[in-house]
Design a protein around this motif. Structure first.
Motif, PDB file in Angstrom:
ATOM      1  N   LYS A  59       0.834  -1.210   0.000  1.00  0.00           N
ATOM      2  CA  LYS A  59       0.000   0.000   0.000  1.00  0.00           C
ATOM      3  C   LYS A  59       0.868   1.259   0.000  1.00  0.00           C
ATOM      4  CE  LYS A  59      -3.881   2.130   2.362  1.00  0.00           C
ATOM      5  NZ  LYS A  59      -4.827   2.047   3.465  1.00  0.00           N
ATOM      6  N   GLU A  60       1.938   1.263   0.791  1.00  0.00           N
ATOM      7  CA  GLU A  60       2.862   2.399   0.809  1.00  0.00           C
ATOM      8  C   GLU A  60       3.495   2.614  -0.564  1.00  0.00           C
ATOM      9  OE1 GLU A  60       5.802   1.837   3.856  1.00  0.00           O
ATOM     10  OE2 GLU A  60       4.293   1.815   5.455  1.00  0.00           O
ATOM     11  N   ASP A  62       2.250   1.764  -3.463  1.00  0.00           N
ATOM     12  CA  ASP A  62       1.209   2.284  -4.357  1.00  0.00           C
ATOM     13  C   ASP A  62       1.013   3.781  -4.133  1.00  0.00           C
ATOM     14  OD1 ASP A  62       0.846  -0.244  -5.394  1.00  0.00           O
ATOM     15  OD2 ASP A  62      -0.987  -0.668  -4.248  1.00  0.00           O
ATOM     16  N   GLN A  63       1.007   4.215  -2.864  1.00  0.00           N
ATOM     17  CA  GLN A  63       0.836   5.637  -2.559  1.00  0.00           C
ATOM     18  C   GLN A  63       2.031   6.451  -3.072  1.00  0.00           C
ATOM     19  OE1 GLN A  63      -1.750   7.364  -1.404  1.00  0.00           O
ATOM     20  NE2 GLN A  63      -2.925   5.479  -1.359  1.00  0.00           N
ATOM     21  N   GLU A  64       3.238   5.899  -2.949  1.00  0.00           N
ATOM     22  CA  GLU A  64       4.425   6.585  -3.458  1.00  0.00           C
ATOM     23  C   GLU A  64       4.352   6.715  -4.979  1.00  0.00           C
ATOM     24  OE1 GLU A  64       7.053   8.206  -1.890  1.00  0.00           O
ATOM     25  OE2 GLU A  64       5.691   7.939  -0.190  1.00  0.00           O
ATOM     26  N   LYS A  67       2.017   9.482  -5.743  1.00  0.00           N
ATOM     27  CA  LYS A  67       2.662  10.761  -5.431  1.00  0.00           C
ATOM     28  C   LYS A  67       3.623  11.152  -6.554  1.00  0.00           C
ATOM     29  CE  LYS A  67       5.546  11.035  -1.842  1.00  0.00           C
ATOM     30  NZ  LYS A  67       6.092  11.196  -0.486  1.00  0.00           N
ATOM     31  N   ARG A  92       3.049  12.150   3.180  1.00  0.00           N
ATOM     32  CA  ARG A  92       2.198  11.068   2.681  1.00  0.00           C
ATOM     33  C   ARG A  92       1.031  11.639   1.888  1.00  0.00           C
ATOM     34  NH1 ARG A  92      -0.906   8.414   5.489  1.00  0.00           N
ATOM     35  NH2 ARG A  92      -1.070   9.794   7.240  1.00  0.00           N
TER      36      ARG A  92
END
Length: 181
Positions: A59-60, A62-64, A67, A92
């Motif tokens: 999940k991290e 994917d968020q990066e 971004k 974040r």
């Protein structure tokens, strides 16, 4: 065997997600008085925790990636203020949405334009698609964005316009009011 490298590399990660199911079924079938049951329960708990850690890291990542994509849509280092540090590891991306906003001042009342809101852990970015919209949409891609405001979360307040038909975002620094109907 004719499999692609990426499909082979993902198999161990897929197995991590299957192990908790396997141990759950094994514990259901195992008699309660079995001597190995406590050890299997401990292993099942460790495997479940490992799966949660893997899911969290995916999940991290994917968020990066989201971004980084937003950073590129905003023009990267060439277009963004040097002090923004959008790709900082401590910042974040919480959520983003395409909305229609109107400035809540008298001059622009009623004119709603497309905007992208990107909520980060410490700031809210307000961006607008550039004038190259028609070309980008014809190509099937999202148009590049122009950064309109960087609003620190400490000075922002979200409220209703009173009639319940719109939300009003008010920020102290810089002094802005946006209305989302």
């Amino acid at each position: 065997r004719g499999e692609r490298l990426d499909s082979l590399l993902v198999k161990p990660v897929q197995r991590i997600c299957k192990y908790p199911l396997f141990f759950g079924e094994l514990l259901k079938a195992l008699p309660a008085e079995c001597a190995e049951r406590p050890q299997l329960q401990a292993v099942a708990a460790q495997v479940r925790q490992m799966g949660e850690e893997v899911n969290g890291r995916v999940k991290e990542a994917d968020q990066e990636a989201l971004k980084l994509k937003l950073y590129e849509e905003l023009g990267g280092a060439a277009k963004l203020p040097a002090d923004l540090e959008l790709l900082s590891p401590t910042r974040r991306l919480v959520a983003q949405a395409d909305v229609r906003l109107a400035r809540a001042d008298v001059r622009a009342a009623g004119r709603r334009r497309r905007h992208r809101l990107a909520l980060f852990s410490d700031v809210l970015l307000v961006a607008r698609p550039t004038r190259k919209i028609a070309r980008a949409l014809a190509k099937g891609s999202k148009p590049p964005l122009e950064l309109r405001a960087v609003l620190p979360m400490l000075g922002c307040r979200l409220s209703s316009d009173g009639g319940g038909k719109a939300l009003v975002l008010s920020c102290e620094m810089p002094r802005l009011r946006y209305k989302c109907a």
